[in-house]
Scaffold this motif. Sequence first.
Motif, PDB file in Angstrom:
ATOM      1  N   GLU A 150       0.907  -0.882   0.111  1.00  0.00           N
ATOM      2  CA  GLU A 150      -0.385   0.258   0.266  1.00  0.00           C
ATOM      3  C   GLU A 150       1.091   1.610  -0.394  1.00  0.00           C
ATOM      4  O   GLU A 150       1.643   1.107   0.694  1.00  0.00           O
ATOM      5  CB  GLU A 150      -1.009  -0.208   1.312  1.00  0.00           C
ATOM      6  CG  GLU A 150      -1.749  -1.483   1.529  1.00  0.00           C
ATOM      7  CD  GLU A 150      -2.542  -0.835  -0.024  1.00  0.00           C
ATOM      8  OE1 GLU A 150      -3.301   0.195  -0.157  1.00  0.00           O
ATOM      9  OE2 GLU A 150      -3.349  -1.869  -0.438  1.00  0.00           O
TER      10      GLU A 150
ATOM     11  N   ARG B 269       0.131   3.745   1.574  1.00  0.00           N
ATOM     12  CA  ARG B 269       0.131   4.618   3.070  1.00  0.00           C
ATOM     13  C   ARG B 269       0.294   3.308   4.117  1.00  0.00           C
ATOM     14  O   ARG B 269      -1.029   2.968   4.029  1.00  0.00           O
ATOM     15  CB  ARG B 269      -1.514   5.461   2.531  1.00  0.00           C
ATOM     16  CG  ARG B 269      -1.256   6.639   2.120  1.00  0.00           C
ATOM     17  CD  ARG B 269      -2.201   7.531   2.656  1.00  0.00           C
ATOM     18  NE  ARG B 269      -2.072   8.733   1.291  1.00  0.00           N
ATOM     19  CZ  ARG B 269      -3.418   8.490   0.072  1.00  0.00           C
ATOM     20  NH1 ARG B 269      -3.717   7.466  -0.098  1.00  0.00           N
ATOM     21  NH2 ARG B 269      -2.797   9.929  -0.980  1.00  0.00           N
ATOM     22  N   TYR B 270       1.819   3.996   4.593  1.00  0.00           N
ATOM     23  CA  TYR B 270       1.302   2.962   5.879  1.00  0.00           C
ATOM     24  C   TYR B 270       2.216   3.325   6.700  1.00  0.00           C
ATOM     25  O   TYR B 270       2.692   4.537   6.516  1.00  0.00           O
ATOM     26  CB  TYR B 270       1.690   1.087   5.764  1.00  0.00           C
ATOM     27  CG  TYR B 270       3.279   1.313   5.060  1.00  0.00           C
ATOM     28  CD1 TYR B 270       4.470   1.459   5.726  1.00  0.00           C
ATOM     29  CD2 TYR B 270       3.503   1.270   3.148  1.00  0.00           C
ATOM     30  CE1 TYR B 270       5.197   0.788   5.172  1.00  0.00           C
ATOM     31  CE2 TYR B 270       5.125   1.545   2.755  1.00  0.00           C
ATOM     32  CZ  TYR B 270       5.982   1.136   3.959  1.00  0.00           C
ATOM     33  OH  TYR B 270       6.857   0.456   3.233  1.00  0.00           O
ATOM     34  N   ARG B 271       2.413   3.590   7.960  1.00  0.00           N
ATOM     35  CA  ARG B 271       3.083   3.228   9.370  1.00  0.00           C
ATOM     36  C   ARG B 271       4.130   2.922   9.264  1.00  0.00           C
ATOM     37  O   ARG B 271       4.256   2.137   8.909  1.00  0.00           O
ATOM     38  CB  ARG B 271       2.098   3.968  10.678  1.00  0.00           C
ATOM     39  CG  ARG B 271       0.829   4.800  10.570  1.00  0.00           C
ATOM     40  CD  ARG B 271       0.768   4.593  11.616  1.00  0.00           C
ATOM     41  NE  ARG B 271      -0.778   4.408  12.258  1.00  0.00           N
ATOM     42  CZ  ARG B 271      -0.967   6.123  12.153  1.00  0.00           C
ATOM     43  NH1 ARG B 271       0.231   6.936  13.425  1.00  0.00           N
ATOM     44  NH2 ARG B 271      -2.027   6.656  12.295  1.00  0.00           N
TER      45      ARG B 271
END
Length: 124
Positions: free
Chosen positions: A57, A59-61
């Motif tokens: 993905e 957007r991930y932390r």
Amino acid sequence: MTPGSFIPVNYLPIILLMVAALAFGAGTLLVGGLFRLRRPYPDKLLPYESGNPPVGEPRYRFSIKFYLIAMLFVVFDVEAVFLYSWAVVFDGLGLYALVEMMLFMAVLVLGFIYAWKKEAFVWD
């Protein structure tokens, strides 16, 4: 000189330079948009990461370790800038400045040891 009639002629070259820069930027974008080739195809429109297809993905932390290491790098990098300016004028400063720089370096080394003991440099 009446109120409202003052023209700052000292700023005229700066204003002309800003107008020229804006005109050049807008003109370059306009000419590029008019004459550039447009041949979109599916492979060309795919996102990529350094020439590789993206994985996972977008957007991930991130782990806080990444930010911590970046902050430590900035801190030690800024301190290195102080060392360069001190070295340039070292001849005129004398023994007092040498002692002050050694104390400064001691604080830096203590901070580095503290970060090392807290495992801030462990890359997991």
